[in-house]
Structures are given as structure tokens and as C-alpha cells.
Design a protein around this motif. Structure first.
Motif, PDB file in Angstrom:
ATOM      1  N   PRO A 180      11.232 -39.408   4.486  1.00 24.21           N
ATOM      2  CA  PRO A 180       9.869 -38.950   4.764  1.00 24.21           C
ATOM      3  C   PRO A 180       9.746 -38.337   6.153  1.00 24.21           C
ATOM      4  CG  PRO A 180       9.850 -41.145   3.786  1.00 24.21           C
ATOM      5  CD  PRO A 180      11.267 -40.845   4.121  1.00 24.21           C
ATOM      6  N   GLY A 181       9.103 -37.174   6.219  1.00 21.48           N
ATOM      7  CA  GLY A 181       8.818 -36.535   7.489  1.00 21.48           C
ATOM      8  C   GLY A 181       9.968 -35.793   8.130  1.00 21.48           C
ATOM      9  N   ALA A 182      11.160 -35.870   7.570  1.00 20.86           N
ATOM     10  CA  ALA A 182      12.317 -35.225   8.182  1.00 20.86           C
ATOM     11  C   ALA A 182      12.240 -33.711   8.015  1.00 20.86           C
ATOM     12  CB  ALA A 182      13.608 -35.752   7.563  1.00 20.86           C
ATOM     13  N   THR A 183      12.908 -32.999   8.920  1.00 18.34           N
ATOM     14  CA  THR A 183      12.931 -31.541   8.852  1.00 18.34           C
ATOM     15  C   THR A 183      13.490 -31.065   7.515  1.00 18.34           C
ATOM     16  OG1 THR A 183      13.204 -31.327  11.249  1.00 18.34           O
ATOM     17  CG2 THR A 183      13.892 -29.454   9.908  1.00 18.34           C
ATOM     18  N   HIS A 184      14.572 -31.693   7.074  1.00 23.43           N
ATOM     19  CA  HIS A 184      15.176 -31.245   5.811  1.00 23.43           C
ATOM     20  C   HIS A 184      14.276 -31.553   4.619  1.00 23.43           C
ATOM     21  CE1 HIS A 184      17.061 -35.343   6.462  1.00 23.43           C
ATOM     22  NE2 HIS A 184      16.590 -35.492   5.235  1.00 23.43           N
ATOM     23  N   THR A 185      13.475 -32.596   4.702  1.00 21.87           N
ATOM     24  CA  THR A 185      12.544 -32.911   3.620  1.00 21.87           C
ATOM     25  C   THR A 185      11.490 -31.824   3.489  1.00 21.87           C
ATOM     26  OG1 THR A 185      12.886 -35.281   3.981  1.00 21.87           O
ATOM     27  CG2 THR A 185      10.928 -34.625   2.732  1.00 21.87           C
ATOM     28  N   ARG A 186      10.919 -31.436   4.623  1.00 21.10           N
ATOM     29  CA  ARG A 186       9.914 -30.375   4.595  1.00 21.10           C
ATOM     30  C   ARG A 186      10.507 -29.052   4.106  1.00 21.10           C
ATOM     31  NH1 ARG A 186       8.762 -32.835   9.626  1.00 21.10           N
ATOM     32  NH2 ARG A 186       9.775 -31.104  10.741  1.00 21.10           N
ATOM     33  N   ALA A 187      11.753 -28.779   4.502  1.00 24.26           N
ATOM     34  CA  ALA A 187      12.384 -27.516   4.120  1.00 24.26           C
ATOM     35  C   ALA A 187      12.685 -27.456   2.628  1.00 24.26           C
ATOM     36  CB  ALA A 187      13.667 -27.320   4.924  1.00 24.26           C
ATOM     37  N   VAL A 188      13.170 -28.554   2.077  1.00 25.92           N
ATOM     38  CA  VAL A 188      13.489 -28.557   0.638  1.00 25.92           C
ATOM     39  C   VAL A 188      12.201 -28.517  -0.174  1.00 25.92           C
ATOM     40  CG1 VAL A 188      14.570 -29.856  -1.240  1.00 25.92           C
ATOM     41  CG2 VAL A 188      15.701 -29.713   0.990  1.00 25.92           C
ATOM     42  N   ARG A 189      11.189 -29.209   0.293  1.00 21.45           N
ATOM     43  CA  ARG A 189       9.896 -29.119  -0.399  1.00 21.45           C
ATOM     44  C   ARG A 189       9.406 -27.671  -0.430  1.00 21.45           C
ATOM     45  NH1 ARG A 189       5.249 -33.079  -0.720  1.00 21.45           N
ATOM     46  NH2 ARG A 189       3.598 -31.841  -1.671  1.00 21.45           N
ATOM     47  N   ALA A 190       9.492 -26.996   0.715  1.00 27.83           N
ATOM     48  CA  ALA A 190       9.057 -25.603   0.777  1.00 27.83           C
ATOM     49  C   ALA A 190       9.897 -24.715  -0.143  1.00 27.83           C
ATOM     50  CB  ALA A 190       9.143 -25.097   2.221  1.00 27.83           C
ATOM     51  N   ALA A 191      11.173 -25.046  -0.290  1.00 25.55           N
ATOM     52  CA  ALA A 191      12.044 -24.255  -1.171  1.00 25.55           C
ATOM     53  C   ALA A 191      11.571 -24.334  -2.617  1.00 25.55           C
ATOM     54  CB  ALA A 191      13.487 -24.750  -1.050  1.00 25.55           C
ATOM     55  N   TRP A 192      11.199 -25.518  -3.070  1.00 26.85           N
ATOM     56  CA  TRP A 192      10.685 -25.649  -4.439  1.00 26.85           C
ATOM     57  C   TRP A 192       9.327 -24.946  -4.577  1.00 26.85           C
ATOM     58  CZ3 TRP A 192      13.544 -26.880  -8.377  1.00 26.85           C
ATOM     59  CH2 TRP A 192      14.633 -27.740  -8.230  1.00 26.85           C
ATOM     60  N   GLU A 193       8.463 -25.159  -3.607  1.00 28.99           N
ATOM     61  CA  GLU A 193       7.120 -24.574  -3.696  1.00 28.99           C
ATOM     62  C   GLU A 193       7.161 -23.051  -3.632  1.00 28.99           C
ATOM     63  OE1 GLU A 193       5.179 -26.625  -0.509  1.00 28.99           O
ATOM     64  OE2 GLU A 193       4.523 -28.287  -1.810  1.00 28.99           O
ATOM     65  N   GLY A 239       3.230 -41.900  -9.743  1.00 23.21           N
ATOM     66  CA  GLY A 239       3.749 -42.339 -11.043  1.00 23.21           C
ATOM     67  C   GLY A 239       3.418 -41.330 -12.110  1.00 23.21           C
ATOM     68  N   GLY A 240       3.346 -41.784 -13.326  1.00 27.36           N
ATOM     69  CA  GLY A 240       3.012 -40.871 -14.414  1.00 27.36           C
ATOM     70  C   GLY A 240       4.200 -40.423 -15.219  1.00 27.36           C
ATOM     71  N   GLY A 241       5.257 -41.193 -15.215  1.00 29.09           N
ATOM     72  CA  GLY A 241       6.402 -40.879 -16.043  1.00 29.09           C
ATOM     73  C   GLY A 241       7.463 -40.084 -15.294  1.00 29.09           C
ATOM     74  N   PRO A 242       8.612 -39.911 -15.907  1.00 28.02           N
ATOM     75  CA  PRO A 242       9.714 -39.214 -15.248  1.00 28.02           C
ATOM     76  C   PRO A 242       9.351 -37.762 -14.948  1.00 28.02           C
ATOM     77  CG  PRO A 242      10.460 -40.371 -17.229  1.00 28.02           C
ATOM     78  CD  PRO A 242       8.969 -40.370 -17.259  1.00 28.02           C
ATOM     79  N   PRO A 243       9.901 -37.196 -13.867  1.00 26.26           N
ATOM     80  CA  PRO A 243       9.611 -35.804 -13.523  1.00 26.26           C
ATOM     81  C   PRO A 243      10.397 -34.839 -14.400  1.00 26.26           C
ATOM     82  CG  PRO A 243      11.229 -36.676 -12.009  1.00 26.26           C
ATOM     83  CD  PRO A 243      10.817 -37.822 -12.900  1.00 26.26           C
ATOM     84  N   ASP A 244      10.039 -33.572 -14.335  1.00 27.08           N
ATOM     85  CA  ASP A 244      10.836 -32.549 -15.002  1.00 27.08           C
ATOM     86  C   ASP A 244      12.134 -32.297 -14.244  1.00 27.08           C
ATOM     87  OD1 ASP A 244       8.835 -31.876 -17.031  1.00 27.08           O
ATOM     88  OD2 ASP A 244       7.679 -31.075 -15.354  1.00 27.08           O
ATOM     89  N   VAL A 245      12.033 -32.336 -12.913  1.00 24.96           N
ATOM     90  CA  VAL A 245      13.188 -32.122 -12.046  1.00 24.96           C
ATOM     91  C   VAL A 245      13.185 -33.208 -10.977  1.00 24.96           C
ATOM     92  CG1 VAL A 245      14.392 -30.532 -10.510  1.00 24.96           C
ATOM     93  CG2 VAL A 245      13.016 -29.621 -12.388  1.00 24.96           C
ATOM     94  N   TYR A 246      14.339 -33.802 -10.773  1.00 24.83           N
ATOM     95  CA  TYR A 246      14.489 -34.823  -9.741  1.00 24.83           C
ATOM     96  C   TYR A 246      15.419 -34.260  -8.677  1.00 24.83           C
ATOM     97  CZ  TYR A 246      15.159 -39.581  -7.814  1.00 24.83           C
ATOM     98  OH  TYR A 246      15.189 -40.702  -7.009  1.00 24.83           O
ATOM     99  N   CYS A 247      14.943 -34.130  -7.447  1.00 31.55           N
ATOM    100  CA  CYS A 247      15.729 -33.555  -6.359  1.00 31.55           C
ATOM    101  C   CYS A 247      15.981 -34.619  -5.300  1.00 31.55           C
ATOM    102  CB  CYS A 247      15.002 -32.357  -5.744  1.00 31.55           C
ATOM    103  SG  CYS A 247      15.908 -31.555  -4.402  1.00 31.55           S
ATOM    104  N   VAL A 248      17.236 -34.924  -5.073  1.00 31.32           N
ATOM    105  CA  VAL A 248      17.644 -35.940  -4.107  1.00 31.32           C
ATOM    106  C   VAL A 248      18.310 -35.225  -2.931  1.00 31.32           C
ATOM    107  CG1 VAL A 248      19.037 -38.002  -3.736  1.00 31.32           C
ATOM    108  CG2 VAL A 248      17.977 -37.599  -5.972  1.00 31.32           C
ATOM    109  N   VAL A 249      17.872 -35.522  -1.727  1.00 30.87           N
ATOM    110  CA  VAL A 249      18.372 -34.829  -0.537  1.00 30.87           C
ATOM    111  C   VAL A 249      19.146 -35.814   0.333  1.00 30.87           C
ATOM    112  CG1 VAL A 249      17.771 -33.413   1.458  1.00 30.87           C
ATOM    113  CG2 VAL A 249      16.371 -33.309  -0.624  1.00 30.87           C
ATOM    114  N   ALA A 250      20.371 -35.416   0.704  1.00 27.51           N
ATOM    115  CA  ALA A 250      21.217 -36.231   1.578  1.00 27.51           C
ATOM    116  C   ALA A 250      21.852 -35.305   2.609  1.00 27.51           C
ATOM    117  CB  ALA A 250      22.285 -36.959   0.768  1.00 27.51           C
ATOM    118  N   VAL A 251      21.146 -35.082   3.705  1.00 30.02           N
ATOM    119  CA  VAL A 251      21.607 -34.185   4.766  1.00 30.02           C
ATOM    120  C   VAL A 251      21.895 -35.016   6.006  1.00 30.02           C
ATOM    121  CG1 VAL A 251      20.931 -32.291   6.294  1.00 30.02           C
ATOM    122  CG2 VAL A 251      20.379 -32.186   3.860  1.00 30.02           C
ATOM    123  N   GLY A 252      23.127 -34.945   6.527  1.00 33.39           N
ATOM    124  CA  GLY A 252      23.472 -35.736   7.709  1.00 33.39           C
ATOM    125  C   GLY A 252      24.880 -35.513   8.201  1.00 33.39           C
TER     126      GLY A 252
END
Length: 505
Positions: free
Chosen positions: A37-50, A64-77
Motif C-alpha cells: 500500500p502506498g508504494a511508488t510501484h503500487t501507484r504505477a501499476v494501478r495507473a498502468a491498468w487504469e 469483496g464481492g467474489g473473485p476478480p476478473d484479473v488478479y495482479c500481484v506486484v513484487a518489486v524490490g
């Protein structure tokens, strides 16, 4: 012949600003983002999808509300790129989401990481080992989910300051000298990679890693005369759709049938004019008439690429017919089995057709592109036989396809200075007229080793190849991407207990 008709862009929602080609239809609109949450890479990947109209929910805030259509996991380090250390994947939560998607029976998952197989001097061994463990865990989970309709893949980014990578000017310049592209990854390139992996047309790409790292795998030797790093330039979200090929002329070899014909149709659907090349004129003329009927422009040039010298002549004729070419989609080739005794004549024919003609076409195009001061793109259809030996007596064919793949890797490094990119697609078994007459027992045995349980379709191969020659893949060169339902990327034994083979993960 008429000019290509204009394609309207949808006003909003997933895929807004994206080609109306059916291959790029998104699997859904909702993306669940698993990231710090709040990390630079989090904001950047969110913007990429949007950027492409997806609705993004961050996992820590998701209602909540059930499984998503796309699940994006970010591991930058990755410390080698100047990233801050990252926490390991929250495997329990990631597994719960993915398995819920698998129980539902559909979805896409993407791991965005800056970790890779390279051993960098600036990266700590313990942190690198933890990242490798997370990636291995992700691949095993991908294999469990693939039979249930969830395709999980990885985008491996290289040096990307917009994701929080920070190096000194001296260190950055030295790093960029080791890259084929000589520049950092751009936000638009990550957005395009995510968009294509969330599309319906790439449903049989599973367990694959898309190396969005500037050609790092080439291990470029930076000589003192190496050109300076190229400045990064993100065109922004308001530019024309990067998946489109409007205004481009694409030479498609092997276009008379199968994968080649599908590539020609996909290029035309994205707005390109096409030069159709193969030996059989009647089939080419029929396809050309079909494309013209839909408002595109098409030229027919016959050539037997098993004959020495025909490839360069094909390029010359295609260039003169059209006034210039922008891309080569090379699908010409043959597959035949070795026999007992001396296979030299058979092997030489396969090398001539599958490899040497392609290399000659690349040489001829590069000469013209360099002389004209214009860039270009090359994508070749290789084969999974280039990196594996799935059945007996394919040694000569596998040799020719391995040579095609390796030649492309070298060509990408050589041609980069002229603004030319080159990549390969490695299909596994693809549904064609040949597979229709193949022993059904063999096909069943083959599909048992494929996590998705099926062959690829020609249209799926075409969708991947057209991505590689489009502006959307501007940061990809020297890559070899497999499309085989995970059969090679997730290689290993199938379920050995028949009673549990159909069990849900």
C-alpha cells in the motif's frame, strides 16, 4: 483496391483506446491489485491498468464481492536496479484468491516483478533467493490453476524508474549500456503488457514470462564506443492505440494457410496493409480478396523460400509494390520427420526453408530500413521444438527452429541501433489441418502434458505475434515467447493418480 476502413474506438471501459480486434477483448473489467500500500510501484501499476480502462481495487481496501476478473500481484524490490527491499509474497492470501478464481473457472493472473534469473553483483544473495522462491511458488500455483481456466503469467520488468528504481546518474548510465534498447522501461510498455495478458486472445499463454527488460538476456558487452543511453519517452495515454497497425505495411510469409493466413487477417483487423507471400497463388489471391472486401489493402507475391536467393528477391518485390515495408511476420516453414540413414538432404532443405530464408529476408529488410532511416519490426514463428524434444525424429526440424530463434536474438542486438526490433513466438501444438488427421491417441497423450489440456488455435498465435510487431511492444526485443498452454513453461509430470486428475485445485 481501397484504403483500410476506419475502426471506431469504444468510448470507455476496459479496452478503451484498444483495437477492436476480437483477440484483444478483455476477460473482464475488475482488477484486484496485490501490492504494498502506498508504494511508488503500487501507484504505477494501478495507473498502468487504469490506462486501458480497467477498474482497479487494491487488495487491502477491496470490499469483496467474489473473485476478480484479473488478479495482479506486484513484487518489486531488486537492489541491482536501486529498488527498496520488498516483503515476500503473502502466499496464503494470493493462493486463496487464485484458487477462488479457479473454482469459478475463469480469469487471468499476472505477477509483476523485477526479479529474474540473472545474477547481479549489486543484489544480495538472500533477497535474490527469496524472490526466486516466490517465483517458483507462483509457477506451481499457475500449473494448478491452468486446468480450471485461470491463466497465470509473469511480466519481468527491467530498470524502470517509474516503479521506484533509483540509481545514481553514473550507475544508471552504466546499466543502460548493458541493454539492447539503451533505455529504461516506460509506463506505456508495462500498461500494454498487462493489457495483452488480460485479453481473451492469449488464453493459451500460461506460465510464461514476458521479459520487459530492454533485452537484458542478450548480455550485451558494452564496448567503449557504445552509444549513449537513449532518453525514455512515454507518449502518454492520449496517443493513438499502440496495438493498432494503421499506416503500416506488413510482409507475411507463409500466408496461404494455417498460422500465416491467421496472422494476415489479424494484421488487417488492426489496420495494416499486408503483402501476402507463399508458393500457392490461388490461395493467396483468395485471402487477398477477403481482406480487400473488408476494406484493407493486400498484395500477392509468390515465392518459394526453399530456393536460395528467393527471400531477398521477395523483399525487393514487396518493397517496390508497396513503397516500403514496416514489419515482417515470418510464418513460412515446414515440419517433416527424420528417417533412418543419412538425413542430410532433408536437413538442408529444412534449414534452407525454416532458417536461412528468414535470415536472408531480415538482412534485406535491415539494409533497406537503415538506408531509409526508418525503424522496423520482425517477428518469426519458431516452435517449441527449438527448446524441447517432445517426440522422436524431429531433430532436423528442431535444429532449424532453434537456429531461427537464436538468429532472431542476435539480429535483435545487431539491428537495435537502427530502431529495429525482433522477437520470436514458439508455439506448441496448434490446431491445423495436419492435426485433424493426427492419431487421436497421440493428441490425447499430448494434451495430458499441457496444463490447459488443449492445443493452441492459429488465431491465438497470430494475436501474440501481432502484439510483438505493434508499437505496444516497443520495449520488447530479442524475446522468445511460448504459446503452448503451459506445456513447457510449467513442464513436469501430469497427475499420476487417474482418480484425482479431474479434482479441483
Amino acid at each position: 483496391m481501397t484504403e483500410p476502413t476506419a475502426h471506431r474506438t469504444p468510448p470507455g471501459g476496459p479496452g478503451a483506446g484498444v483495437s477492436p480486434s476480437r483477440s484483444l477483448a478483455p476477460v473482464g473489467s475488475r482488477v484486484l491489485l496485490e501490492s504494498q500500500p502506498g508504494a511508488t510501484h503500487t501507484r504505477a501499476v494501478r495507473a498502468a491498468w487504469e490506462r486501458h480502462g480497467f477498474h482497479v481495487e487494491e487488495a487491502d481496501d477491496a470490499p469483496g464481492g467474489g473473485p476478480p476478473d484479473v488478479y495482479c500481484v506486484v513484487a518489486v524490490g531488486n537492489e541491482a536496479f536501486g529498488a527498496r527491499p520488498s516483503a515476500p509474497l503473502r502466499r496464503g492470501r494470493v493462493a486463496r484468491v487464485l484458487l477462488a478464481m479457479a473454482r469459478r473457472g475463469r480469469g487471468r493472473a499476472v505477477l509483476v516483478t523485477d526479479a529474474g534469473p540473472h545474477v547481479h553483483a549489486g543484489a544480495g544473495p538472500e533477497a535474490a533467493a527469496a524472490r526466486a522462491a516466490d517465483q517458483a511458488w507462483w509457477q506451481h500455483l499457475a500449473k494448478r490453476c491452468a486446468p480450471r481456466g485461470v491463466a497465470a503469467n509473469t511480466v519481468r520488468v527491467g530498470y524502470a524508474p517509474f516503479l521506484g528504481h533509483v540509481l545514481s546518474e553514473q550507475a544508471e548510465n552504466e546499466l543502460l549500456r548493458h541493454l539492447v534498447t539503451r533505455r529504461p522501461v516506460e509506463p506505456a510498455e508495462l500498461a500494454a503488457a498487462l493489457r495483452v495478458l488480460a485479453s481473451q486472445g492469449l488464453g493459451n499463454v500460461v506460465g510464461e514470462t514476458l521479459p520487459l527488460d530492454g533485452g537484458l538476456d542478450a548480455t550485451v558487452v558494452p564496448m567503449p564506443s557504445a552509444r549513449a543511453a537513449r532518453p525514455a519517452h512515454d507518449p502518454g495515454p492520449g496517443v493513438p492505440d499502440p496495438f493498432r497497425l494503421d499506416g503500416s505495411v506488413v510482409l507475411v510469409t507463409g500466408a496461404s494457410s494455417g498460422i500465416g493466413a491467421s496472422i494476415a487477417r489479424e494484421c488487417a483487423a488492426r489496420g495494416a496493409d499486408v503483402v501476402l507471400a507463399a508458393r500457392r497463388r490461388p490461395e493467396l489471391e483468395k485471402l487477398a480478396a477477403e481482406l480487400r472486401e473488408h476494406g484493407g489493402r493486400a498484395w500477392v507475391v509468390t515465392a518459394d523460400l526453399s530456393t536460395p536467393g528467393q527471400a531477398a528477391e521477395l523483399v525487393r518485390r514487396a518493397w517496390e509494390h508497396t513503397g516500403g515495408l514496416d514489419a515482417l511476420a515470418h510464418a513460412a516453414g515446414a515440419v517433416t520427420f527424420d528417417g533412418p540413414g543419412d538425413n542430410t538432404p532433408h536437413r538442408e532443405r529444412l534449414l534452407s526453408l525454416n532458417t536461412l530464408s528468414y535470415a536472408s529476408a531480415c538482412d534485406a529488410l535491415l539494409d533497406r530500413w537503415a538506408a531509409a532511416g526508418r525503424g522496423g519490426a520482425v517477428a518469426a514463428v519458431s516452435s517449441l521444438a527449438a527448446v524441447s524434444a517432445p517426440v522422436a525424429n524431429l531433430a532436423s526440424y528442431g535444429l532449424s527452429k532453434a537456429a531461427t530463434t537464436l538468429y532472431t536474438h542476435h539480429f535483435a542486438t545487431s539491428a537495435a541501433r537502427y530502431g529495429v526490433r525482433a522477437n520470436t513466438v514458439l508455439p506448441g501444438f496448434v490446431r491445423t489441418p495436419m492435426t485433424d488427421v493426427t492419431n487421436p491417441a497421440f493428441l490425447r497423450a499430448t494434451n495430458r502434458l499441457v496444463p490447459t489440456g488443449r492445443m493452441s488455435e492459429p488465431d491465438e498465435v497470430a494475436a501474440l505475434l501481432c502484439y510483438l510487431i505493434s508499437p505496444a511492444a516497443a520495449g520488447l526485443t530479442g524475446a522468445a515467447l511460448r504459446i503452448d498452454g503451459g506445456g513447457h513453461c510449467l513442464a513436469g509430470l501430469p497427475h499420476l493418480n487417474p482418480t484425482t486428475e479431474g479434482a479441483r485445485p
